[in-house]
Design a protein around this motif. Structure first.
Motif, PDB file in Angstrom:
ATOM      1  N   ASN A  67      -2.722   9.352  -6.686  1.00 11.31           N
ATOM      2  CA  ASN A  67      -4.002   8.662  -6.821  1.00 11.31           C
ATOM      3  C   ASN A  67      -3.958   7.541  -7.857  1.00 11.31           C
ATOM      4  O   ASN A  67      -5.000   7.040  -8.275  1.00 11.31           O
ATOM      5  CB  ASN A  67      -5.111   9.665  -7.155  1.00 11.31           C
ATOM      6  CG  ASN A  67      -5.575  10.418  -5.923  1.00 11.31           C
ATOM      7  OD1 ASN A  67      -6.019   9.809  -4.950  1.00 11.31           O
ATOM      8  ND2 ASN A  67      -5.440  11.736  -5.939  1.00 11.31           N
ATOM      9  N   PRO A  69      -3.250   3.779  -8.443  1.00 18.72           N
ATOM     10  CA  PRO A  69      -3.110   2.576  -7.616  1.00 18.72           C
ATOM     11  C   PRO A  69      -1.829   1.802  -7.874  1.00 18.72           C
ATOM     12  O   PRO A  69      -1.228   1.245  -6.947  1.00 18.72           O
ATOM     13  CB  PRO A  69      -4.349   1.743  -7.980  1.00 18.72           C
ATOM     14  CG  PRO A  69      -4.847   2.308  -9.275  1.00 18.72           C
ATOM     15  CD  PRO A  69      -4.470   3.747  -9.273  1.00 18.72           C
ATOM     16  N   HIS A  70      -1.382   1.752  -9.122  1.00 18.43           N
ATOM     17  CA  HIS A  70      -0.145   1.026  -9.420  1.00 18.43           C
ATOM     18  C   HIS A  70       1.087   1.779  -8.901  1.00 18.43           C
ATOM     19  O   HIS A  70       2.101   1.152  -8.570  1.00 18.43           O
ATOM     20  CB  HIS A  70      -0.023   0.772 -10.918  1.00 18.43           C
ATOM     21  CG  HIS A  70      -1.067  -0.159 -11.455  1.00 18.43           C
ATOM     22  ND1 HIS A  70      -1.532  -1.246 -10.746  1.00 18.43           N
ATOM     23  CD2 HIS A  70      -1.738  -0.163 -12.633  1.00 18.43           C
ATOM     24  CE1 HIS A  70      -2.441  -1.882 -11.454  1.00 18.43           C
ATOM     25  NE2 HIS A  70      -2.599  -1.241 -12.601  1.00 18.43           N
ATOM     26  N   ARG A  72       1.128   3.327  -6.108  1.00 15.57           N
ATOM     27  CA  ARG A  72       1.158   2.996  -4.684  1.00 15.57           C
ATOM     28  C   ARG A  72       1.854   1.654  -4.455  1.00 15.57           C
ATOM     29  O   ARG A  72       2.620   1.501  -3.508  1.00 15.57           O
ATOM     30  CB  ARG A  72      -0.262   2.977  -4.120  1.00 15.57           C
ATOM     31  CG  ARG A  72      -0.892   4.358  -4.089  1.00 15.57           C
ATOM     32  CD  ARG A  72      -2.336   4.324  -3.595  1.00 15.57           C
ATOM     33  NE  ARG A  72      -2.901   5.671  -3.493  1.00 15.57           N
ATOM     34  CZ  ARG A  72      -4.122   5.947  -3.090  1.00 15.57           C
ATOM     35  NH1 ARG A  72      -4.939   4.961  -2.741  1.00 15.57           N
ATOM     36  NH2 ARG A  72      -4.546   7.189  -3.021  1.00 15.57           N
ATOM     37  N   THR A  73       1.614   0.702  -5.323  1.00 13.43           N
ATOM     38  CA  THR A  73       2.251  -0.605  -5.146  1.00 13.43           C
ATOM     39  C   THR A  73       3.734  -0.578  -5.491  1.00 13.43           C
ATOM     40  O   THR A  73       4.457  -1.511  -5.132  1.00 13.43           O
ATOM     41  CB  THR A  73       1.557  -1.677  -6.010  1.00 13.43           C
ATOM     42  OG1 THR A  73       1.729  -1.372  -7.394  1.00 13.43           O
ATOM     43  CG2 THR A  73       0.071  -1.757  -5.681  1.00 13.43           C
ATOM     44  N   ARG A 129      -5.715   5.188   2.107  1.00 11.76           N
ATOM     45  CA  ARG A 129      -6.771   4.330   1.576  1.00 11.76           C
ATOM     46  C   ARG A 129      -7.854   5.224   0.979  1.00 11.76           C
ATOM     47  O   ARG A 129      -8.348   6.127   1.633  1.00 11.76           O
ATOM     48  CB  ARG A 129      -7.347   3.451   2.670  1.00 11.76           C
ATOM     49  CG  ARG A 129      -6.348   2.443   3.210  1.00 11.76           C
ATOM     50  CD  ARG A 129      -7.021   1.392   4.055  1.00 11.76           C
ATOM     51  NE  ARG A 129      -6.092   0.379   4.492  1.00 11.76           N
ATOM     52  CZ  ARG A 129      -6.445  -0.752   5.080  1.00 11.76           C
ATOM     53  NH1 ARG A 129      -7.730  -0.995   5.314  1.00 11.76           N
ATOM     54  NH2 ARG A 129      -5.538  -1.636   5.452  1.00 11.76           N
TER      55      ARG A 129
END
Length: 210
Positions: A67, A69-70, A72-73, A129
């Motif tokens: 969870n 976000p960074h 995920r990138t 998402r």
């Protein structure tokens, strides 16, 4: 890039009767190098996902959360790094610090190792998402062809428990700031990082460890 800092001696206990006795400072006072016992605990725990060259000359470890976000990138960045460097070994340390959904995903992801589909499942979880939770994780598991009953059974296995507990213990011992944290050699990077920054981290580790 920050050089890992010295910390005091501590002993950390893990579940399932496995003791992680770090008992050494995080970095030696004189030469500022990570002690081998700590490096082994980070990089060589038997039940840890390994990507790239398993016999590579340097290991890049990522502490991450599904969870984050960074985190995920970082998936395509890590994929390219591995593709460009045939001698790189990458260890993924599941470190679920964003709550119950993150812990469920970490357990499920580690359990997928037993079915040989970790990378597919890991990539799918990172592509969710919104928030990664039980429902979205099980949907991804179905999509990548995992046996759902076996997956749920294996989530409670001792080696799954031990990996997460050791990640938590290591994060506390090293005073990690959060996810993602990348460690190679004696240095670490925190937060969203480019491929060039991670290549520099790996290059410095090769220099330090040669």
């Amino acid at each position: 890039m920050c050089r890992l800092q010295r910390r005091e001696f501590i002993t950390l206990g893990l579940i399932s009767g496995v003791a992680l006795s770090i008992g050494v400072p995080m970095a030696r006072a004189q030469d500022n190098l990570m002690p081998p016992e700590l490096r082994d605990a980070i990089e060589r725990q038997p039940f840890s996902p390994v990507l790239g060259n398993p016999k590579g000359d340097v290991t890049l470890t990522e502490f991450f959360d599904y969870n984050c976000p960074h985190c995920r990138t970082s998936v395509p960045v890590i994929r390219k790094l591995i593709g460009d460097d045939p001698h790189l070994r990458v260890v993924l340390r599941e470190w679920p610090v964003f709550g119950e959904g993150s812990e469920f995903c970490a357990r499920a992801s580690l359990a997928s190792l037993k079915q040989g589909k970790y990378w597919q499942f890991h990539s799918g979880l990172m592509a969710i998402r919104g928030r990664a939770e039980e429902a979205s994780a099980m949907q991804v598991a179905q999509e990548v062809g995992l046996d759902l009953a076996k997956l749920q059974s294996d989530m409670g296995a001792a080696d799954v428990e031990d990996h997460i507990a050791q990640s938590m213990a290591l994060g506390d011992h090293m005073g990690l700031r959060g996810t993602p944290t990348f460690i190679a050699g004696n240095d670490a990077l925190f937060g969203k990082r480019s491929g060039s920054e991670l290549r520099d981290l790996v290059a410095q580790a090769r220099k330090d460890l040669s």
